[in-house]
Design an enzyme around this catalytic site. Structure first.
Site: not given
Lengths: 612, 365
Positions: A282, A284, A289, A334
């Site tokens: 995926e 980043k 987070r 995120e």
């Protein structure tokens, strides 16, 4: 209180994490309930009082000291609580009471001599139980004894302070504080004032305090983290369990935090041992987070919470996201700012962080968004034991069911081998990230069969960052480090060239104190010591001429404009990448290079909002 | 008098006319070289070379080499010899506590100052005025030197190193307990205690012994001579070892004393994960301790604290107080609120001994 004060005192000076843990664990072991529980609460920020304001403390000291002496002292010490703690007159020294301090003396002597048991902590009459009464045994013997014996009342326990403060009215606070200050020593007074003003600042995170508590029973701190939202000070059940004489406390919190899983940075050499088909990739994202949890409490109401990766409750900062979390479950994802569907850079997202007040303008200009990449629970079912591939399938279904524009799925990157993934990482825009590629920091690799494990388990998740920004800068100043590094010059200020009034000159653009190896540290330290041109206290001015000096290759993650820096730019996460002994300072980069980088980094909020 | 120096005898035996209306400042006055006694023909603790120097104690800011004749206690003279070599002065003369000597038109008498071994207050009397120059002093107990003695006088010259009410030193034994508790908690780490090499170091060792610590105590090379000298004067310090040449691993769980400047230098790399302590009155203030990178501040001072300064001033009965080196303003203010005449002396050149960077030889020792 004295033992807690000693702990705070020692922690405030101790730079090493492991040593802090030892000090804390030692305290928890040696201190009885409920004091240690209130200490844990104080250290984890779980206590809040109607804080004593600095003005109140100023008034207390003004009644007891000469204003000139106080002003000179405050000027020297620089911290109000500390100045007051240090110059608070000793109760015993008040043998010739002046009108100003006579009251303090009166309170100071009676309590222990009265021979009564202390009133139960927090009892409403704890203040009135202190004998100001001339018939109490104290007044009979007080004068005679106070000269020969240190017949002061015992200092308050932490429990007494905490429980009393909880019930004390505002008008009673000054008197009570003064009484405690009379009873405590310098360190005790300092700790008390820090505690009541709510300004501990001793470099202890809540996580560290919990880790130390866990060490008491050889438990994993994640276990405490899991049950924490359901626990209340003074945590008698927690300590009983840790010491092996109680049941494990059950977390009844409907929306608890689950310790997060973290990734290792991947090195080139790692790929040789990894099979591309075992992994899902995926992007980043360069955001924050977060764990978004929704659940139902016993009365059937929905409870929604947002946690940071360390378990800090950040729900209040993002009210605009909460309505979107209308299904029971725990999403790992995120936080990003999206405008017109486009992910903004971290610099933009930063406007949403650490805000006390979240205004409607803020939520409108910086709309928050959750990009989901894992599902830890759904309804009442814990999914963490399932392989990632299965959790991912459930996540896809869950996000679809949520059907909310503020929550979307972190897309996967199709790849057949490492080369293909390397190509995607090098050019995210062409590999599916499109216009969002500016907010892509690199790629994440997750094993298809990995359960969700707290911490940083080896070989399960990898992060493969894009190459950071790199510039060559010149070492300008060096400063000694702390703790283990106190004998080394390990904090470096570096600069780049620009045209100034006197021609070419170096302008500082940042400071870095890590990134180098131990061997490189020794080399820089030696260089600093041999090439110091001037000293200003702990700072050394290191030679930096076009043909003389040390070039540092500095890596960093991003740039922002900063009026606070002379250069006008601030670096994000700068570190020393390499030592360029092979280069002369004259060959280092120029400020214009950074300004060029800046242009591609920033989309100013004013320009963006005018688009709406 | 044990002394034999003819130069210490003042030449002028006739009373000059100004004696008749003598003011304290005619007896002692600050000049660039230090505190000058004109009628006695000497300086007290001069910071520049002078013909005749009377010295209170051996710290390097008070006892400097290069004077013509030096009058001091035997211990102070011995320490100057240890530090500066045999030729530190043209001639020397030793004087004991309680001894009196006539110099020119004044009489001086030495009294214990309780600061370090051999430290003295100097009472200077001329006609019916007595001025006491106390040098550095402390009124707290110290097993390594003769206790401070209050001397009644008309003018008291006091230091003001810790002349702010925030400085209250407390019981040194409690601070040493803190150090021992840390050694017990971190047995795999070395404990480095920064302490001035004359006086403070020996006091800390004596306090450790008094607290029951009987393991060998290690010393930085720069401490050896003075510490051995203390032992030769009958101060019991137990087993002492030089740290030089000792293996790193063997220093785990030990206590080493070093000059403050050495505790943040390359020298510390020979110790396993050292805990840096510093024994000083300055450690009372957090910012001061943090600034020096100290992890374990120990409030142990060889100067009087605020309560000590003010109670001593009271006890001397002096009506006039001259305040020097330190926080003069606060102490002068306090004196005035008590109805005492007080002024700062504005002497320069005094401060903490060993302050600043250690000489290279010391740092590498």
């Amino acid at each position: 209180m004295n033992r807690f004060a000693e702990l705070l005192d020692r922690l405030a000076y101790e730079p090493g994490r492991n040593n802090k843990l030892r000090l804390l664990a030692n305290y928890f072991r040696a201190t009885e309930d409920p004091d240690r529980g209130f200490a844990l609460a104080a250290l984890t920020g779980a206590l809040s009082f109607k804080h004593a304001k600095p003005g109140l403390i100023r008034d207390l000291i003004a009644d007891r000291t000469d204003p000139v002496l106080f002003a000179l002292s405050y000027d020297y010490v620089g911290d109000l609580s500390e100045t007051v703690a240090l110059m608070w007159p000793k109760a015993a020294a008040l043998s010739t009471p002046s009108p100003a301090c006579g009251g303090a003396l009166g309170w100071g002597s009676g309590r222990l001599l009265s021979g009564e048991k202390e009133p139960p902590p927090g009892s409403p009459d704890s203040a009135s139980a202190l004998p100001d009464d001339p018939t109490s045994p104290a007044s009979g013997r007080g004068d005679e004894l106070s000269h020969h014996l240190h017949n002061n009342p015992p200092p308050p326990t932490l429990t007494e302070v905490v429980t009393t403060l909880r019930t004390l009215g505002k008008t009673e606070l000054p008197k009570q504080l003064a009484r405690w200050l009379d009873e405590l020593d310098e360190t005790g007074r300092w700790a008390l004032l820090k505690l009541v003003t709510g300004a501990m600042r001793i470099g202890i995170s809540a996580r560290l305090a919990k880790t130390a508590a866990a060490a008491l029973g050889d438990k994993d701190p994640h276990e405490i983290e899991l049950m924490w939202p359901g626990l209340k000070p003074p945590y008698l059940d927690l300590f009983a369990w840790l010491e092996g004489h109680g049941e494990k406390p059950v977390n009844l919190d409907p929306a608890p935090f689950r310790p997060v899983m973290l990734a290792h940075a991947i090195e080139d050499a790692d790929f040789a041992h990894l099979d591309a088909s075992d992994y899902i990739a995926e992007w980043k994202w360069d955001g924050i987070r977060a764990q978004a949890v929704a659940g139902r409490d016993q009365s059937g109401n929905t409870v929604v919470r947002l946690y940071s990766r360390s378990g800090e409750d950040i729900t209040k900062s993002f009210p605009d996201l909460l309505p979107s979390l209308h299904l029971a479950g725990a999403i790992d994802g995120e936080l990003l700012v999206l405008r017109d569907g486009r992910v903004q850079t971290f610099n933009v997202l930063q406007q949403r962080l650490n805000r006390k007040v979240v205004s409607p303008k803020l939520t409108k200009d910086y709309p928050i968004h959750l990009r989901a990449y894992d599902l830890l629970s759904e309804g009442d079912t814990d999914l963490r034991e399932l392989p990632f591939a299965e959790r991912r399938a459930k996540l896809e279904a869950f996000v679809k069911q949520l059907d909310d524009p503020r929550i979307d799925l972190s897309p996967t990157i199709p790849f057949d081998d490492w080369q293909a993934l390397a190509a995607a990482r090098a050019d995210p825009a062409a590999a599916g990230a499109g216009e969002d590629s500016e907010a892509v920091e690199g790629v994440m690799l997750k094993r298809r069969d990995a359960p969700y494990l707290p911490g940083r388990p080896k070989g399960q998740w990898w992060k493969w960052k894009r190459d950071p920004h790199i510039i060559d800068a010149v070492l300008m100043y060096a400063q000694r480090g702390h703790g283990k590094r106190s004998s080394y010059y390990s904090d470096y200020t570096f600069g780049v060239w620009t045209k100034g009034e006197d021609g070419e000159q170096l302008v500082p653009v940042g400071k870095a104190y890590f990134g180098f190896t131990d061997e490189e540290l020794l080399q820089i330290d030696r260089f600093v010591r041999r090439n110091t041109t001037e000293k200003f206290g702990p700072v050394r001015h290191v030679v930096h001429e076009p043909d003389q000096g040390l070039v540092l290759e500095v890596a960093f993650e991003g740039l922002a404009r900063s009026p606070r820096h002379k250069s006008g730019v601030a670096m994000r996460f700068p570190r020393i990448n390499r030592l360029r002994w092979d280069k002369k300072p004259g060959e280092a980069d120029r400020l214009e290079t950074l300004e060029q980088m800046l242009k591609s980094e920033i989309s100013p909020p004013s320009a963006a909002t005018s688009d709406h | 008098m044990r002394g034999s120096s003819p130069r210490m005898t003042a030449k002028n035996h006739q009373s000059p006319p100004y004696i008749s209306k003598m003011r304290p400042q005619d007896i002692l006055m600050p000049v660039p070289a230090g505190l000058c006694c004109k009628p006695g023909g000497f300086h007290i603790d001069p910071v520049r070379p002078v013909e005749r120097a009377v010295i209170t104690h051996g710290h390097s800011d008070h006892a400097r080499p290069g004077h013509g004749a030096v009058l001091a206690t035997q211990e102070t003279l011995d320490m100057m010899r240890l530090r500066y070599g045999d030729n530190f002065a043209g001639s020397t003369q030793a004087i004991g506590y309680g001894e009196e000597i006539k110099l020119g038109d004044v009489t001086i008498k030495f009294h214990p100052a309780g600061h370090v071994l051999g430290s003295a207050q100097i009472a200077v009397s001329c006609k019916d005025i007595c001025i006491v120059a106390s040098g550095d002093y402390k009124d707290a107990p110290d097993p390594t030197c003769v206790p401070f003695e209050v001397v009644t006088c008309d003018v008291f010259i006091t230091e003001a190193t810790f002349g702010l009410p925030v400085f209250r030193h407390g019981d040194a034994a409690v601070e040493v307990k803190k150090l021992l508790a840390s050694v017990a908690l971190f047995p795999e780490r070395a404990h480095l205690v920064g302490a001035y090499s004359l006086g403070k170091a020996q006091r800390v060792i004596a306090l450790l012994r008094a607290a029951g610590y009987d393991a060998p105590i290690y010393l930085h090379g720069a401490m050896e001579k003075i510490t051995r000298y203390y032992e030769s004067r009958g101060v019991k310090l137990g087993e002492l070892r030089m740290v030089k040449g000792v293996k790193k691993a063997d220093l785990a769980g030990t206590i080493t004393l070093a000059p403050p400047s050495a505790t943040s230098d390359v020298w510390t790399r020979r110790f396993p994960d050292p805990v840096t302590a510093f024994a000083s009155g300055w450690m009372r203030v957090r910012a001061r301790a943090r600034q020096g990178g100290v992890e374990l501040p120990l409030v142990i001072s060889d100067h009087a604290d605020w309560d000590g300064l003010t109670s001593t001033i009271d006890a001397t009965g002096a009506r006039e107080i001259w305040v020097t080196h330190g926080q003069e303003d606060a102490l002068v203010h306090w004196c005035k609120t008590k109805g005492l005449a007080a002024r700062p002396l504005d002497l320069v050149g005094y401060g903490d001994e060993d302050e600043g960077e250690a000489p290279v030889a010391e740092a590498e020792a």
